[in-house]
Write a protein that holds these residues in place. Structure first.
Motif, short mmCIF file in Angstrom:
data_model
loop_
_atom_site.label_atom_id
_atom_site.label_comp_id
_atom_site.label_asym_id
_atom_site.label_seq_id
_atom_site.Cartn_x
_atom_site.Cartn_y
_atom_site.Cartn_z
N ARG A 246 -3.20 11.00 0.27
CA ARG A 246 -2.19 9.93 0.29
C ARG A 246 -2.79 8.55 0.04
O ARG A 246 -2.19 7.69 -0.56
N LEU A 247 -4.02 8.33 0.54
CA LEU A 247 -4.58 6.98 0.46
C LEU A 247 -5.13 6.63 -0.92
O LEU A 247 -5.59 5.52 -1.14
N VAL A 248 -5.07 7.58 -1.86
CA VAL A 248 -5.59 7.28 -3.20
C VAL A 248 -4.51 6.56 -4.00
O VAL A 248 -3.40 7.07 -4.16
N GLY A 332 -14.49 -2.51 2.88
CA GLY A 332 -13.61 -3.13 1.90
C GLY A 332 -12.68 -4.15 2.54
O GLY A 332 -12.58 -5.30 2.09
N CYS A 333 -11.99 -3.73 3.61
CA CYS A 333 -10.99 -4.61 4.24
C CYS A 333 -11.66 -5.85 4.83
O CYS A 333 -11.15 -6.97 4.69
N SER A 334 -12.79 -5.66 5.50
CA SER A 334 -13.43 -6.82 6.14
C SER A 334 -13.89 -7.80 5.07
O SER A 334 -13.69 -9.01 5.20
N PHE A 385 -11.52 0.16 14.46
CA PHE A 385 -10.70 1.35 14.73
C PHE A 385 -10.01 1.79 13.45
O PHE A 385 -9.26 1.02 12.85
N TYR A 386 -10.27 3.03 13.05
CA TYR A 386 -9.53 3.66 11.96
C TYR A 386 -8.36 4.40 12.61
O TYR A 386 -8.48 4.92 13.73
N MET A 387 -7.25 4.51 11.91
CA MET A 387 -6.09 5.28 12.37
C MET A 387 -5.63 4.85 13.76
O MET A 387 -5.23 5.67 14.57
N GLY A 388 -5.69 3.54 14.04
CA GLY A 388 -5.45 3.10 15.40
C GLY A 388 -4.12 2.40 15.63
O GLY A 388 -3.82 1.99 16.75
N LEU A 412 -5.88 -7.19 12.34
CA LEU A 412 -5.22 -5.98 11.84
C LEU A 412 -5.06 -6.17 10.33
O LEU A 412 -4.48 -7.18 9.90
N ILE A 413 -5.55 -5.23 9.57
CA ILE A 413 -5.48 -5.36 8.11
C ILE A 413 -4.72 -4.16 7.54
O ILE A 413 -5.15 -3.03 7.70
N GLN A 414 -3.61 -4.47 6.92
CA GLN A 414 -2.80 -3.39 6.31
C GLN A 414 -3.06 -3.37 4.80
O GLN A 414 -3.10 -4.42 4.16
N GLN A 415 -3.26 -2.15 4.26
CA GLN A 415 -3.49 -1.96 2.81
C GLN A 415 -4.53 -2.93 2.26
O GLN A 415 -4.31 -3.61 1.25
N GLY A 416 -5.65 -2.99 3.00
CA GLY A 416 -6.73 -3.90 2.59
C GLY A 416 -7.20 -3.61 1.18
O GLY A 416 -7.16 -2.47 0.72
N THR A 417 -7.61 -4.65 0.48
CA THR A 417 -8.13 -4.67 -0.90
C THR A 417 -7.04 -4.41 -1.96
O THR A 417 -7.34 -4.39 -3.15
N ALA A 441 2.38 -1.45 8.78
CA ALA A 441 2.50 0.01 8.62
C ALA A 441 1.13 0.59 8.27
O ALA A 441 0.18 -0.14 8.00
N SER A 442 1.06 1.89 8.25
CA SER A 442 -0.17 2.59 7.88
C SER A 442 -0.37 2.48 6.36
O SER A 442 0.63 2.50 5.63
N PRO A 443 -1.58 2.38 5.83
CA PRO A 443 -2.84 2.37 6.56
C PRO A 443 -3.20 0.97 7.05
O PRO A 443 -3.13 0.00 6.31
N THR A 444 -3.57 0.93 8.31
CA THR A 444 -4.01 -0.34 8.90
C THR A 444 -5.31 -0.11 9.66
O THR A 444 -5.48 0.91 10.33
N LEU A 445 -6.17 -1.07 9.54
CA LEU A 445 -7.47 -1.01 10.19
C LEU A 445 -7.51 -2.10 11.26
O LEU A 445 -6.95 -3.18 11.06
N ILE A 446 -8.18 -1.82 12.37
CA ILE A 446 -8.24 -2.81 13.46
C ILE A 446 -9.70 -3.22 13.67
O ILE A 446 -10.55 -2.36 13.89
C1 SAM Z 1 -8.08 9.38 7.64
S1 SAM Z 1 -8.79 7.81 7.70
C2 SAM Z 1 -9.68 7.83 6.21
C3 SAM Z 1 -10.77 6.81 6.15
C4 SAM Z 1 -11.48 6.79 4.81
N1 SAM Z 1 -12.21 8.00 4.61
C5 SAM Z 1 -12.42 5.59 4.71
O1 SAM Z 1 -13.62 5.76 4.59
O2 SAM Z 1 -11.90 4.47 4.71
C6 SAM Z 1 -7.42 6.79 7.36
C7 SAM Z 1 -7.52 5.42 8.01
O3 SAM Z 1 -8.40 4.60 7.29
C8 SAM Z 1 -7.94 3.26 7.37
N2 SAM Z 1 -7.71 2.79 5.98
C9 SAM Z 1 -7.96 3.44 4.85
N3 SAM Z 1 -7.69 2.70 3.77
C10 SAM Z 1 -7.24 1.52 4.25
C11 SAM Z 1 -6.80 0.32 3.66
N4 SAM Z 1 -6.79 0.15 2.32
N5 SAM Z 1 -6.41 -0.69 4.45
C12 SAM Z 1 -6.45 -0.56 5.79
N6 SAM Z 1 -6.87 0.54 6.41
C13 SAM Z 1 -7.26 1.57 5.66
C14 SAM Z 1 -6.69 3.25 8.17
O4 SAM Z 1 -7.04 2.95 9.51
C15 SAM Z 1 -6.22 4.67 8.01
O5 SAM Z 1 -5.39 5.04 9.10
#
Ligand code: SAM
Length: 463
Positions: A246-248, A332-334, A385-388, A412-417, A441-446
Motif C-alpha cells: 500500500r505504501l508504494v 525521509g520524513c525527518s 514511532f512507526y505505525m503509532g 507528527l508527519i503524515q505522508q512525509g516526502t 491519517a495513515s501513514p503517519t510517523l511520530i
Molecule cells: C509497516 S511500516 C513500514 C515502514 C517502512 N518499511 C519504512 O522503512 O519506512 C508503516 C509505517 O511507516 C510509517 N511511514 C511509512 N511511510 C511514511 C510516510 N511517507 N510518511 C509518514 N510515515 C510513513 C508510518 O508510521 C506507517 O504506519
C-alpha cells in the motif's frame, strides 16, 4: 576528423607529460591508473600534481621541456603549453611517429582522450572526435548509472570459470543466452568482494543453475520517487512481476518496466488484503515459474517491513533472493521536515520503534502497547514511532508514565516526502488535543524529542 577507438596497452610503456598545471592534473590520473610509466617535465607544478606524482613514485623534472625528452616516449601529452609550443610538439611527434595529445587543441592531436567508464578491466569509452566533449561527459554520466559496481570482478570471474561454462554450453546462442540471464541478475547488484562475485557466478554456472527465477526485495523509500536508489530503479526496470504494498506510491510504480505484471498485496490497517503467509507463497510460486520478482515495499524492507520473514521463507524454499535497501520513513520524513534525528545539543541516539497496538485475547477492542517506557523516556535521545497514530494516547501515557517531561516536543508527519506531506508540531502534553483539531491519517510517523525544535516551523507553531 575521422578516428578509430583503440585501447592503448599501457603496461611497460612510457608517457611523457609536458606541463604541471590543471590540464596536466586532469591527464595525470588516468595515465597513472592505466599503469603508464609517467615522465613529467614542467616549468612549475601545482601542489596536486606534485602530490600525485610523489604518491605514485613517478619521475618528474622541474625545467623546460626539450626535444630529447621525446626520444623514449611511447605517448606524449602536452598540457598547459602555448600555441607555438603545441604546434612544435605536434610536428616533432609526427616526425617520430609518436602518438600525441595536445590538451584542448584537437586539430594538433593524433590521439584524444575519450570520456571513460571503468569497472576493473571492463572499460567503455565515449568519443566525439573532439567535437562535443561535454556531450561525451554527459553520456558517460548516464551510462555510469546503468552499470553495477562489481562489473570488473564479474569479468574476472567469467575469465576464471571460462573452462567450465564453455564446456557446458555450445558456442553461439546458448552461451549468449546464459550470459544474458546472468547479466540480468548482475544488473540488480553484485556482491562487493571479488571472491563473493566469484561465488555468486559459481552458483549460476550452467551445471548448477536451476530453472527458478529470483526475488529481489526492494525498498521504495518513503514516497518521493526521486528517493529511489539506482539499484532499486534498475530492479524495477527489469522485473517480470512486481508485488507491491500500500505504501508504494503510483509515481514509483510508473517507473517500472511497462509490461511487468503488477500484483497488489497491500495491507490496510485492520483490513488485510492478503495475509503474510499467502504473500510468501505467492513470492515462491512466481520465482519457481522462472520470473524475476520484485517485492516492492515502502521505506526499507528490513525496517518494520517483514522483509526478514520473507527472506527466511524464500531461502527455505531454495529461491535465491536479494535485498535492496530503501530510505526508511524516519530518515525521509525527518529530513523533509528539517528535523535532524541526532544532534550534538539534543540527542546522542535514536530509536525506531513500533507503535502498533497488539490485540489481546483476539479481541480488536482489547489491545495494548507494551514498550520499555522508562528507557524510552530518558533525555538526550530521539524516539521515532512507526505505525503509532492509533496508539497515540497509549504512547503519550507511556512516555509520561516513564518520566518524560510534558514539554517534550513531538512531531507528527503524515505522508512525509510526498506532495501531500503534513506536519503537526506539538508537545507531549498537547499533542492529542492538537490532533483533534488537525486530524491526520495513515501513514503517519511520530518523532519525540527536543530535536523537533530544529524544525523551521517550530517557533511559529500554533498554541
Ligand atoms: C509497516 S511500516 C513500514 C515502514 C517502512 N518499511 C519504512 O522503512 O519506512 C508503516 C509505517 O511507516 C510509517 N511511514 C511509512 N511511510 C511514511 C510516510 N511517507 N510518511 C509518514 N510515515 C510513513 C508510518 O508510521 C506507517 O504506519
Amino acid at each position: 576528423m575521422k578516428s578509430l577507438p583503440l585501447f592503448f596497452v599501457s603496461q611497460g610503456r612510457r608517457a611523457l607529460l609536458i606541463g604541471g598545471g590543471m590540464q596536466a592534473e586532469a591527464k595525470l590520473r588516468p595515465l597513472l591508473e592505466a599503469g603508464f610509466e609517467v615522465h613529467l617535465v614542467a616549468d612549475v607544478l601545482v601542489p596536486n600534481v606534485e602530490r600525485a606524482l610523489t604518491d605514485a613514485g613517478a619521475h618528474y623534472e622541474i625545467r623546460h621541456w626539450q626535444e630529447a625528452d621525446l626520444d623514449q616516449a611511447d605517448l606524449i601529452i602536452a598540457a598547459d603549453v602555448s600555441q607555438q609550443e603545441a604546434e612544435l610538439l605536434a610536428q616533432l611527434a609526427s616526425v617520430r611517429h609518436i602518438p600525441i595529445n595536445v590538451v584542448d587543441r584537437p586539430s594538433l592531436c593524433s590521439v584524444t582522450f575519450p570520456a571513460r567508464i571503468q569497472r576493473g578491466d571492463v572499460q567503455l569509452a565515449v568519443g566525439t572526435a573532439g567535437k562535443a566533449t561535454l556531450l561525451a561527459t554527459i553520456l558517460r554520466e548516464e551510462i555510469e548509472q546503468l552499470l553495477p559496481a562489481g562489473l570488473g570482478e564479474l569479468a574476472e570471474a567469467l575469465a576464471q570459470s571460462k573452462d567450465r561454462w564453455q564446456a557446458a554450453l555450445p558456442k553461439g546462442a546458448p552461451r549468449r543466452d546464459w550470459l544474458r540471464s546472468v547479466w540480468q541478475e548482475a544488473k540488480l547488484g553484485l556482491p562487493l568482494q571479488p571472491q563473493a562475485v566469484a561465488d555468486w557466478l559459481q552458483q549460476r554456472l550452467p551445471a548448477e543453475r536451476t530453472q527458478n527465477g529470483m526475488v529481489v526485495l526492494v525498498g521504495a523509500g518513503p514516497g518521493d520517487p526521486d528517493l529511489l536508489t539506482l539499484k532499486a530503479l534498475r530492479a524495477l526496470q527489469h522485473a517480470d512481476v512486481i508485488i507491491y504494498d500500500r505504501l508504494v506510491s503510483p509515481a514509483i510504480l510508473a517507473m517500472a518496466r511497462a509490461d511487468a505484471e503488477r500484483i497488489y498485496v497491500g495491507k490496510n490497517k485492520g483490513l488485510h488484503s492478503l495475509p503474510q503467509d499467502q504473500i510468501n507463497t505467492l513470492l515462491v510460486e512466481q520465482a519457481q515459474a522462472g520470473k524475476l520478482v520484485v517485492r516492492l515495499k515502502g521505506g526499507d524492507p528490513f525496517i518494520f517491513g517483514r522483509g526478514g520473514e520473507e527472506v527466511e521463507e524464500l531461502l527455505a524454499a531454495g529461491i535465491s533472493c536479494q535485498v535492496i535497501p530503501g530510505i526508511t520513513s524516519a530518515s525521509g520524513c525527518s529530513a523533509y521536515c528539517g528535523i535532524p534525528l541526532t544532534h550534538r545539543d539534543h540527542a546522542q541516539s535514536v530509536t525506531f520503534i513500533t507503535g502498533h497496538l497488539q490485540n489481546i485475547n483476539g479481541n480488536p477492542q482489547d489491545s495494548e502497547l507494551n514498550l520499555p517506557w522508562t528507557s524510552l523516556a530518558r533525555p538526550q535521545q530521539t524516539v521515532v514511532f512507526y505505525m503509532g497514530l492509533t496508539a497515540l494516547g497509549a504512547i503519550v501515557a507511556g512516555l509520561l508514565g516513564g518520566g518524560m517531561s510534558q514539554d517534550t516536543p513531538v512531531a507528527l508527519i503524515q505522508q512525509g516526502t510526498c506532495p501531500e506531506q503534513q506536519l503537526l508540531l506539538s508537545t507531549l502534553a498537547e499533542v492529542e488535543a492538537d490532533l483533534q483539531r488537525q486530524p491526520l491519517a495513515s501513514p503517519t510517523l511520530i518523532i519525540v524529542g527536543t530535536v523537533v525544535t530544529c524544525a523551521p516551523q517550530w517557533e511559529t507553531r500554533k498554541g
